[in-house]
Design an enzyme around this catalytic site. Structure first.
Site, short mmCIF file in Angstrom:
data_model
loop_
_atom_site.label_atom_id
_atom_site.label_comp_id
_atom_site.label_asym_id
_atom_site.label_seq_id
_atom_site.Cartn_x
_atom_site.Cartn_y
_atom_site.Cartn_z
N TRP B 371 69.16 34.18 14.66
CA TRP B 371 68.50 33.05 14.00
C TRP B 371 68.16 33.32 12.55
CZ3 TRP B 371 62.66 32.63 13.76
CH2 TRP B 371 62.07 33.90 13.81
N ASP B 372 68.00 34.58 12.19
CA ASP B 372 67.58 34.86 10.82
C ASP B 372 68.66 34.47 9.82
OD1 ASP B 372 68.73 36.93 12.31
OD2 ASP B 372 68.23 38.42 10.82
N GLU B 500 58.27 38.75 19.39
CA GLU B 500 58.81 39.32 20.62
C GLU B 500 57.85 40.30 21.30
OE1 GLU B 500 62.48 40.87 19.14
OE2 GLU B 500 63.51 38.95 19.32
N LYS B 610 54.67 41.27 16.70
CA LYS B 610 55.74 41.99 16.03
C LYS B 610 55.99 41.36 14.67
CE LYS B 610 60.55 43.41 16.92
NZ LYS B 610 61.75 43.03 17.71
N GLN B 611 55.91 40.06 14.62
CA GLN B 611 56.25 39.31 13.42
C GLN B 611 55.60 37.94 13.53
OE1 GLN B 611 60.29 39.64 15.22
NE2 GLN B 611 60.68 37.88 13.92
#
Lengths: 1021, 1021
Positions: B371-372, B500, B610-611
């Site tokens: 997706w990035d 995640e 995580k992000q």
């Protein structure tokens, strides 16, 4: 599934097949498996199925003898289970090949003129009887018997009898038997079905030594990775017929012997092959072969006949305590005995091993031990054979260090048992449905709790059980957390409950309730043992402090329990009830089980269950549920459950029985009991379902017989004034509520309980209790105490008996209905909403807020929640003012006399009202002392017509629902009474015509009329 | 990480290393990788690292050229991804080996007297310069240049110059060059780090043909499983030095050529090796070798010098539009250019391929597309090169059928794109963090939305983009469900968001917001195109109905969005905020990243990220968040974020910049930009982080420059009366809020936007906008419209400008404080609670319920929630009666004059009050027309001192917070103003001394004083 056309004919003491079908050969190999808790052999043919070998899955197992292999993940992560484990298919001792005039007995060769295979559950012997016409036209008959000795754990034996058929003029027949040990065995590899097993496939044994010495064979092998070794020895003896000189046959990995003889027609050759297996867990590797040879020789010397006698004696002792007799249902009778027999064959003894999901009957689930050992098998064995249950627990105790290491690896204190294992290490390679099932710790503790309640055997605690209990209890405190924004509730996040169709959720009700029970049991046990010397020592080693124990109690008290007040049910977890419901009846059979036909995410995102979760908690932690909750939980989750797990139907059956849904219960019991014999899940070929075997036993004991072990406190309450002797002593009590399916004539079983042996026999009329061993005791029958003295039989009727009368308040005991009407009318007038007595009629038995809603439905504007609360408050304050003026004179006509009559008759009395003001009204009416219990709307979640308020009253009185009669003046109230399974008397004519008896006026009520209604309710005239 | 001691010296246009260290060789091989979107070559040495070969990871890649292998799971389930895919390490064209007097150039042999490697970002050439003294003592200098052609996608070239050092008396030197193609390549196998790649390890190419023809080499290979074939051809040319006859060298899989010559001291031998790669996706297998030879030959004929010129020209065109100039930060400058260069090298062209997580620079993540690509890389390329963004989207369009098949497999309608893939099929082998990330569909749609907004290029929709948009939109309706017990909210259960470290949750805010945006965009697009002929055709093929589109809108409107009213923040998902928070600062560095050191369950069960998840939504779907929510969400989640993903810091930086936290933003930008050059995550050896490269670009554009594309409606509102021309035309508008870090002097970049090319240049004072191409346009600078005409530069100051004044009501505009006091006093008197004017003082700026709490704190009994609601209501009704009597005469002294003065000065005015009665009071005061906006407590989640009410007022006025000044009489109010970053004026002396200016009395307020306070707030005297 009905047993109208069972695969194996229903017979009380045997399982038989009369036709050989290669298509179903693997299934029969599981069904006819033999074992003794250490050694297991699948029911394969000695001669194999060549050329149809692929139709067969040969298997020989030593309980806990495993091979390991690293688990490879396509995507790695920290802490995943690293070591795959598989129960090894070890050296095959069965092979015996027959040749007649050089022609080999094999499928498709010659003709099989007769065939029968029979497993005798009393003798523990498998017998195959054949008549074969060889391709050369000669006929032989064979009787092949096999047993795996229950008295000699290393030993199995085969008696192979060949009889030459024909007339003397046919002349002697050339008969040749080849017998060998087959070390060229291999494990099956995994396929698409995760249940079938196959973590370590292929050939895993290396031959260290083999020998042939006369008629003695020996084979020693070792696994590649786990380093375990075993030896198998075989001794051959010709028990009848012409002497035949043995001829050695040696191929690598298959030491064998050949015996050839000439048989006169009518004469027999009888070969006894005696096998012994030993392994390096108990015998040093260098001594394995010698030890196996000794054991085989000793058994061979005794001879097959003696081994068979021993076997029968061992089983007699087993059945003496374990048997369950069912009168009136042969299919279930056979299946129960088959299951009990297989449990006896599969369970390890003395803590050396426990029982795998498939016992020792096949490769399914890789021979792993799961939680069902503790929750399904253990309590079934505990009933008759506590020593077997003890061994299972001891096996867990011995794995404590591995569980400690696992908890530490995952960052937790204490011990976390593996979801599936042989060695004690986690072997589950899909953690969302494996390691996430942390309830395993509580399940084991639960089994320990049940064991101690049934045996009072504290020695297990001193042998490591206490350390296990403490270490698993302390796990919870580091796994969960007190959550301020939920009022300090103790929450367990990201866990998976028993229903594997939902994974990684928060506050799974089952897990939380089991953890609560676990923590309380641990704290109670610590408190009970605290004074003892050995306790101080163990507590010191464990660094256990009072503060820690206090934290267990705090977590238990504050355990989060998601509950839906609208539905009045426990949510399976925090988020479950929001999900999309999935009705299993809409799923076509070819797409079942779901796990093989839908992506996990598609299953997890919906409300659909593989097996009971909340309902399992209803069974195991019954005291956590009111009767109404248990009923509603069952009803809600039952319709979402696929029963895709073999662990599912039995639990539904048990709870159904306890809820009085007897025919539903027996349906589930049948599915459970016959899951293997009827191959209901179509995977018996991978092995038998031991959990279902245990579950079927529990279906009778805990389900139909309604057996529980209740704590003294609860028992005293239930027993009321007639407190049984045992209650005073602090001992737990046995309690039964026996029920009989319509088609059954009766059932009976025995129970070992705290040094006593009890026989329970239920028939259509009554249940008899007889104390066969041990001193006097008390128990509860339908919540009433029964005292037993040694040897004597006490019997009690099974049917309902009028023990309590539950009264609605408004309109039955007094006319507060009038005050309600006046208060509502005043409010309606103030708001300008149309209202009159006729509208008011519809509010009978309806709660305050619900009544307000109905009134406001006619208003010309809408009201928000805050306004409604204010209005309800306004009405109530007015009502409270009005009822200030109530006096005993306000009792309705005939009520004072009725209450006195019922009191004289020894009946318990309760008021079950939709009003929160009921206690105040009862006080003003002056009947406070006459009434044992007042249950008002504040004590229940759902108002009438939900039966809850009546069930709550019955529960508070310590009386079964069906022993109650309710009196009501409202339609919703009568519906509630009927919904609780109680007898109903209606006051008010037409409106309450659903009741069993109806009167126009309270003055017409008397005990005779109530008794008549009760009789009508329970099938009377 | 500071760039005080960078690994590669900061230089604006190059990356250089001056020392060779085998320890870090793999890292440099990634950094010095070359590519052109089709062909990629790691920066390995031509001669290899023998005998240190294991320190090197050679790699040559063709974008999307993959090998596949079945994925094996230790535990199987339905629908798991079946096919592993790996970007193949193809035939290696680099090898050139140098021998001097028979001695091979290799590490540890002889002495390396000088070493430099330099990647020139303008020429696109990698140059290695060496001086080597061979073991025999002879010195040579080498200049080895390499490029992968940006103009000829199949072509790469190496120019290898050897110069003999020394004096003429040393005599001629024997120099030998061996050059070959290496087909004996292999893929790396997976290890413990799931990020490193290795789904298909080992040797995957089989040689079909190889040849050596003079100086021409050819090698054709094919993969085992995917069946893709490629040919690599090499042409050799001696560009300078003595002629050397080629000698063929043929080993299986390695066609080569040997050239030997004698070099006089000071003379050079220059070998040009020109390579061409073609593969069977576009050229038939039989023609591969010939086509490769043709291409290599044509390039060789042009010569290295010409190829280098082409390369420079291609890059000049790229930089023309893509470059970002940073003045004042060399480290970030270099890193931004390095990233932009690598994006140019890694991204596929024309829809043939997109961009892998590591581009074409290494084996990490198996060369998969995630997706990035859409959310991090695409918008960065879109700024300067929309044609590259278009190619990426076209690649997704071409994978639509695979996405349809995947949705069907999972039981859903429409299309579900894979979480990771090369072929279009799902290749994620851990579904809880893979397939569960269904937000991928919305991410792709978001990229399409951004692309269309920036280009208005509907042709992509007709080329399949519309079908993709419709099919992914319809997916949501079958994946989610309307939940009655949540008021009919549309819920998405069991999904995983971008974070995640939390998996399989319900209603992930990011996913739901992105799905909402996706559904609205799809519905809007359908509505926009509905009239067109081609639309009808496509809609017909898709069986798209109006009802379906209506259902998209309904789901979007009713999308569930978990929100915590207590904290005033969005919950990451339904259950997230209950979990145990985990402060990343307590985790030791050696236990990071968490995914390598903690079990997933131990991570999932806690609040740790995580992000960004909610914060990513704040960035991407800014309009869904009020300013106060954006601020609070950022603050809450920022402290729980580990940034263990390279996708994390840039997003935090962008949102920090938008919140005005510029230095925090630049810190995150630095980490993002330099992640590769400083090897911050210590895994550059596996490949470069393309998402971070894009993220760094976005950090400048969307972060520091505050660039957005806003819908016309929003733009009109912001622009107020001065509605820009473009707004009327319905086109989206560019909007900027440029901010400058303290240490920077400025930055500038160019933007392609709807056929125009714009230059944006910010310095310490102002931002200049220049339209380089295209017709006149408008944009927003700090929410104020700027009109641009071609060629002309418009500049605007960057600093705050007083545009609006926000008044508290009670005690500032009027003395309702007195009425409040009287109403509270009356209540307190009735309840018998001590209360007086002094106690009342403490209630200034405090909301109703909070005030009541403080008063009741002195009561002698406690009150439940219902009672409190009633009391607050009582006070309010009394207050409302009291304020009925308010008139314009009740405006405090000086206020009428002040309002008039401010109006004359063109300032916007608002009332920001803690009272829900503010609108009524404003009306009675007669200042309704003077005030543009009234924001009361009912419109906000958290009262003062939270800045929300002031931020809401500024937002409603369409003014930046920092362009506002607030006037308050309460301490909590002043705190709220300051918290919003606004200038504050306090009324009431000491109590409000935290304000920038304080007056005793409202009569003292005038514009001059307000301007003075504003100046002080923003660094004035």
């Amino acid at each position: 599934m009905e047993d109208a056309s069972p695969i194996y004919p229903a017979d009380p003491w045997e399982v038989r097949e009369t036709r050989f079908d290669p298509i179903s050969a693997r299934r029969s190999e599981s069904i006819f498996a033999l074992g003794n808790g250490y050694l297991g052999m699948r029911g394969t043919f000695e001669e194999g199925l060549e050329p149809l070998a692929s139709s067969s899955a040969r298997g020989t197992y030593l309980n806990g003898f495993y091979e390991s292999a690293p688990i490879r993940y396509p995507e790695e992560a920290y802490g995943l289970a690293r070591t795959g484990q598989t129960l090894v298919n070890v050296s095959d001792g069965q092979p015996i090949e027959l040749r007649v005039e050089g022609e080999r007995l094999a499928p498709g060769r010659g003709e099989l003129e007769a065939y029968e295979r029979r497993l005798d559950l009393r003798s523990g012997t498998l017998t195959r009887t054949l008549t074969w016409r060889s391709p050369t036209g000669r006929r032989v008959s064979l009787v092949i018997e096999r047993l795996v000795s229950l008295r000699r754990r290393e030993v199995a034996a085969i008696r192979y009898r060949v009889t030459a058929a024909g007339e003397p003029r046919d002349g002697p027949l050339e008969v040749e038997l080849r017998s060998w040990l087959d070390g060229r065995v291999s494990n099956q590899a995994g396929g698409g079905d995760p249940r079938a097993g196959g973590m370590v496939g292929g050939s895993v044994l290396r031959t260290l030594a083999q020998s042939v010495d006369g008629r003695r064979l020996s084979l020693t092998q070792r696994t590649h990775a786990s380093g375990l070794a075993l030896a198998c020895a075989a001794e051959h003896r010709l028990a009848a017929g012409p002497e035949a000189a043995p001829e050695a046959q040696q191929e690598p990995g298959t030491p064998g012997v050949r015996l050839a003889a000439w048989l006169e027609p009518g004469k027999s050759l009888v070969l006894e092959k005696t096998l012994a297996y030993v392994d390096s867990r108990e015998v040093p590797e260098w001594a394995l072969a010698e030890r196996a040879a000794e054991l085989a020789e000793a058994a061979a010397e005794a001879g097959f006949e003696a081994l068979a006698r021993e076997q029968r004696a061992a089983l007699k002792a087993y059945w003496q305590r374990a048997d369950i007799v069912v009168d009136g249902d042969d299919g279930i009778q056979q299946a129960l005995r088959f299951g009990l027999f297989q449990l006896c064959q599969g369970v390890g003894r003395d803590g050396r091993a426990s029982i795998a999901a498939k016992g020792l009957s096949g490769p399914g689930y890789d021979g792993h031990l799961f939680w069902d050992a503790e929750l399904y098998v253990l309590p079934a064995l505990l009933a008759g054979h506590p020593e077997l249950a003890r061994g299972m627990l001891l096996h867990r105790v011995r794995a404590l260090d591995a569980a400690r290491a696992r908890a530490a690896e995952l960052g937790h204190a204490g011990a976390l048992y593996p979801w599936r294992t042989i060695t004690g290490e986690e072997a589950s390679s899909f953690f969302p449905a494996g390691t996430a099932q942390v309830h395993i710790d509580a399940d084991i503790a639960y089994a320990l709790e049940r064991y101690l309640a049934a045996t009072a055997d504290d020695s297990l605690l001193w042998q490591g059980g206490l350390a296990m209990l403490v270490e698993t209890a302390r796990f919870w405190l580091s796994r969960g957390t007190f959550v301020a924004r939920r009022g300090g509730a103790f929450c367990l996040h990201t866990v998976t409950g028993p229903d594997e169709y939902t994974a990684m959720v928060d506050n799974n009700t089952y897990t939380n309730l089991m953890a609560r029970g676990h923590l309380r049991f641990a704290a109670d046990t610590v408190a009970r043992l605290q004074g003892q010397e050995r306790f101080a020592e163990i507590a010191g080693e464990l660094a256990l402090t009072d503060d820690e124990v206090a934290s267990w109690r705090e977590a238990a008290e504050r355990m989060a329990l998601p509950f839906d007040t609208e539905l009045g049910i426990h949510a399976q977890d925090d988020g479950f009830l929001d999900k999309e419901p999935w009705d299993p009846t809409t799923i076509p059979p070819e797409r079942r089980p779901l796990l093989l036909h839908y992506h996990p995410l598609d299953i997890y995102r919906r409300q659909v269950l593989k097996q009971p979760d909340v309902v399992l908690a209803v069974y195991l932690r019954e005291a956590e549920f009111s009767r109404a909750e248990a009923r509603r939980d069952y009803q809600y989750y039952e319709r979402l459950t696929t029963h895709d797990s073999s662990l599912s139907p039995c639990v539904h059956g048990i709870v159904a029985a306890r809820l009085g849904r007897v025919e539903e219960a027996v349906g589930y019991l049948r599915t459970t009991a016959r899951i293997d014999l009827d191959d209901i899940n179509r995977n018996v070929e991978d092995g038998l379902h031991t959990a279902a075997m245990g579950g079927a036993v529990l279906g009778v004991l805990h389900g139909l017989a309604g057996m529980r072990v209740v704590a003294t406190a609860a028992a005293s309450a239930a027993a009321g004034a007639d407190e049984p002797a045992a209650a005073a002593s602090g001992e737990p009590l046995l309690s039964f509520v026996p029920r009989l399916p319509a088609a059954w004539r009766g059932y009976r079983f025995r129970l070992a309980f705290r040094g006593r042996l009890l026989e329970v026999a239920a028939d259509r009329e009554e249940t008899g209790y007889r104390l066969l061993e041990g001193g006097a005791m008390s128990l509860l029958h339908r919540l009433e105490p029964v005292a037993l003295t040694p040897g004597e039989r006490a019997s009690r009727p099974n049917g309902p008996r009028l023990r309590a009368v539950l009264f609605d308040l408004d309109g039955v005991l007094t006319d507060t209905a009038e005050y309600h009407y006046r208060a509502w009318q005043a409010l309606a007038d103030r708001l300008g909403v149309p209202f009159d007595r006729q509208v008011n009629e519809a509010l009978r038995g309806v709660g305050r807020m619900a009544s307000l809603e109905r009134i406001l439905a006619r208003a010309d504007r809408s009201y928000d929640a805050e306004e409604k609360a204010r209005l309800a408050d306004e009405k109530n304050r007015h009502y409270q003012e009005l009822i200030e003026s109530i006096t005993p004179g306000d009792l309705l006509p005939g009520i004072p006399q009725l209450l006195a009559e019922l009191q004289r008759a020894g009946l318990k009395l309760a008021v079950a009202s939709a009003s929160r003001n009921a206690p105040a009204v009862v006080r003003r009416l002056g009947i406070e002392d006459a009434v044992d219990v007042v249950v008002d709307a504040g004590a229940v979640v759902r108002g009438k017509p939900d039966p809850e308020v009546f069930q709550a009253a019955a529960e508070a009185l310590g009386v079964l629902d069906e022993d109650c009669l309710g009196v009501e003046d409202a339609e919703a109230g009568v519906a509630a009474i009927l919904g609780a399974g109680m007898a109903a008397v209606g006051v008010g004519g037409e409106r309450v015509s659903a009741a069993h008896r109806v009167v126009e006026d309270t003055a017409d009520l008397d005990l005779a009329l109530l008794r008549d209604a009760f009789a009508r309710a329970h099938g009377g005239p």
